[in-house]
Design an enzyme around this catalytic site. Structure first.
Site, mmCIF file in Angstrom:
data_model
loop_
_atom_site.group_PDB
_atom_site.id
_atom_site.type_symbol
_atom_site.label_atom_id
_atom_site.label_comp_id
_atom_site.label_asym_id
_atom_site.label_seq_id
_atom_site.Cartn_x
_atom_site.Cartn_y
_atom_site.Cartn_z
ATOM 1 N N TYR A 154 0.840 -1.210 0.000
ATOM 2 C CA TYR A 154 0.000 0.000 0.000
ATOM 3 C C TYR A 154 0.873 1.258 0.000
ATOM 4 O O TYR A 154 0.652 2.193 -0.775
ATOM 5 C CB TYR A 154 -0.904 -0.047 1.230
ATOM 6 N N LYS A 158 1.136 4.336 -2.772
ATOM 7 C CA LYS A 158 0.813 5.739 -2.461
ATOM 8 C C LYS A 158 2.048 6.645 -2.575
ATOM 9 O O LYS A 158 1.921 7.830 -2.908
ATOM 10 C CB LYS A 158 0.208 5.835 -1.054
HETATM 11 P P1 NDP Z 1 -13.545 2.879 0.824
HETATM 12 O O1 NDP Z 1 -13.066 1.470 0.752
HETATM 13 O O2 NDP Z 1 -14.511 3.279 1.870
HETATM 14 O O3 NDP Z 1 -14.171 3.300 -0.606
HETATM 15 C C1 NDP Z 1 -13.442 3.003 -1.768
HETATM 16 C C2 NDP Z 1 -14.107 3.642 -2.962
HETATM 17 O O4 NDP Z 1 -13.281 3.427 -4.113
HETATM 18 C C3 NDP Z 1 -15.458 3.041 -3.295
HETATM 19 O O5 NDP Z 1 -16.300 4.064 -3.797
HETATM 20 C C4 NDP Z 1 -15.133 2.025 -4.395
HETATM 21 O O6 NDP Z 1 -16.224 1.808 -5.293
HETATM 22 C C5 NDP Z 1 -14.023 2.775 -5.123
HETATM 23 N N1 NDP Z 1 -13.133 1.906 -5.903
HETATM 24 C C6 NDP Z 1 -12.327 0.918 -5.471
HETATM 25 N N2 NDP Z 1 -11.654 0.368 -6.497
HETATM 26 C C7 NDP Z 1 -12.041 1.041 -7.601
HETATM 27 C C8 NDP Z 1 -11.729 0.952 -8.981
HETATM 28 N N3 NDP Z 1 -10.852 0.044 -9.435
HETATM 29 N N4 NDP Z 1 -12.318 1.803 -9.848
HETATM 30 C C9 NDP Z 1 -13.202 2.727 -9.415
HETATM 31 N N5 NDP Z 1 -13.548 2.864 -8.120
HETATM 32 C C10 NDP Z 1 -12.979 2.022 -7.243
HETATM 33 O O7 NDP Z 1 -12.211 3.759 0.898
HETATM 34 P P2 NDP Z 1 -11.879 5.139 1.669
HETATM 35 O O8 NDP Z 1 -12.990 6.089 1.513
HETATM 36 O O9 NDP Z 1 -11.398 4.810 3.024
HETATM 37 O O10 NDP Z 1 -10.598 5.625 0.847
HETATM 38 C C11 NDP Z 1 -10.647 6.623 -0.150
HETATM 39 C C12 NDP Z 1 -9.211 7.008 -0.492
HETATM 40 O O11 NDP Z 1 -8.562 7.546 0.651
HETATM 41 C C13 NDP Z 1 -8.356 5.823 -0.963
HETATM 42 O O12 NDP Z 1 -7.506 6.248 -2.014
HETATM 43 C C14 NDP Z 1 -7.544 5.478 0.281
HETATM 44 O O13 NDP Z 1 -6.329 4.841 -0.040
HETATM 45 C C15 NDP Z 1 -7.335 6.850 0.885
HETATM 46 N N6 NDP Z 1 -7.041 6.841 2.320
HETATM 47 C C16 NDP Z 1 -7.950 6.321 3.227
HETATM 48 C C17 NDP Z 1 -7.645 6.296 4.574
HETATM 49 C C18 NDP Z 1 -8.580 5.738 5.605
HETATM 50 O O14 NDP Z 1 -8.164 5.585 6.759
HETATM 51 N N7 NDP Z 1 -9.817 5.428 5.283
HETATM 52 C C19 NDP Z 1 -6.354 6.837 5.074
HETATM 53 C C20 NDP Z 1 -5.504 7.343 4.040
HETATM 54 C C21 NDP Z 1 -5.836 7.339 2.721
HETATM 55 P P3 NDP Z 1 -17.360 0.664 -4.992
HETATM 56 O O15 NDP Z 1 -18.138 1.145 -3.778
HETATM 57 O O16 NDP Z 1 -18.181 0.639 -6.226
HETATM 58 O O17 NDP Z 1 -16.611 -0.596 -4.702
#
Ligand code: NDP
Length: 246
Positions: A154, A158
């Site tokens: 991961y 990033k």
């Molecule tokens: P979630 O797992 O809650 O949501 C992920 C989202 O990304 C969903 O809408 C999913 O769609 C979509 N998704 C996943 N794979 C794909 C793909 N191949 N194409 C299009 N859409 C995709 O994640 P978070 O809200 O927690 O994370 C959002 C971002 O923030 C990410 O980049 C994560 O790495 C980053 N982040 C999060 C942290 C945390 O603690 N939560 C901390 C640091 C960074 P669907 O619902 O249709 O599957």
């Protein structure tokens, strides 16, 4: 904002978690919002309905950010529908734990595919599409600074995203488009809770001086700042929004 000049923002991965909050916040700020999702159509439609309920305009579009054709079609559909695109937020991402071991290389491939290749494809298409005043924002992670065991794949993905942000900001010289990253600390979403015990969750929450986990809205406000008029002079930066989880 007058109807005719409403800007358009595309948020990838906006069906849930942080992306959902970003979509709601940008709609509140007057943007017409494209709610991209991978598979959760019902959730994406609910986000659109929530935006309509608050008086905004939104559209749900499926696309897999790992796939170049899918990303190209996504941008084409946005332009076909609304005729313009001003802000692109590459928020979609996934997280998989795997120690650095020969047998775990498939986990690395999956992380690079979604988080790095996906960012490349979305940022590239944004760079090809946006005009003057455009904003490109990519989601990284504050866990880069921690180097916790198990986060290798991961973190590698990033760290790559942070590299792309800085290079693209330079490649867009003269175009009046900013490119920035937002690196959240732990935020209460499915991605964060997946596979963690209550104890691990509490320990991570305690690592910030503010002694709580981030909420999706904490991150959406920072993204909205970069996407809006007040963020105009921030370019090529990674904004670490993490309550002090440094
Ligand atoms: P979630 O797992 O809650 O949501 C992920 C989202 O990304 C969903 O809408 C999913 O769609 C979509 N998704 C996943 N794979 C794909 C793909 N191949 N194409 C299009 N859409 C995709 O994640 P978070 O809200 O927690 O994370 C959002 C971002 O923030 C990410 O980049 C994560 O790495 C980053 N982040 C999060 C942290 C945390 O603690 N939560 C901390 C640091 C960074 P669907 O619902 O249709 O599957």
């Amino acid at each position: 904002m007058a109807e005719a000049v409403r800007k358009v923002a595309l948020v990838t991965g906006a069906s849930r978690g942080i992306g959902r909050s970003i979509a709601l916040k940008l709609a509140e700020d007057g943007f017409r919002v494209v709610v991209n999702y991978a598979g959760n159509e019902a959730l994406a439609n609910q986000v659109v309905a929530d935006i309509h309920d608050q008086g905004g305009q939104a559209l749900a579009l499926q696309a897999d950010i790992r796939d170049a054709t899918s990303v190209t079609r996504l941008f084409e559909r946005v332009l076909d529908t609304w005729g313009r695109l001003d802000v692109v937020i590459n928020n979609a991402g996934s997280m998989e734990m795997a120690d650095i071991a020969t047998d775990n290389v498939a986990a690395l491939d999956r992380m690079l595919n979604t988080n790095l290749r996906g960012s490349w494809l979305v940022m590239a298409k944004a760079a090809e599409t946006l005009g003057e005043g455009g904003r490109i924002i990519a989601l990284s992670s504050s866990v880069l600074a921690k180097s916790f065991p198990g986060y290798g794949a991961y973190i590698a993905s990033k760290a790559g995203v942070e590299g792309l942000v800085k290079v693209l900001a330079n490649e867009l010289r003269g175009r009046q488009i900013t490119v920035n990253g937002v690196a959240p600390g732990p935020v209460e979403t499915e991605l964060f809770f997946e596979g963690k015990s209550d104890e691990q969750v509490q320990r991570l929450a305690g690592l910030t001086p503010l002694e709580r986990l981030g909420q999706p809205e904490d991150i959406a406000d920072v993204v909205a700042f970069l996407a809006g008029p007040s963020g105009r002079w921030v370019n090529g930066q990674i904004l670490r929004a993490n309550g002090g989880f440094a």
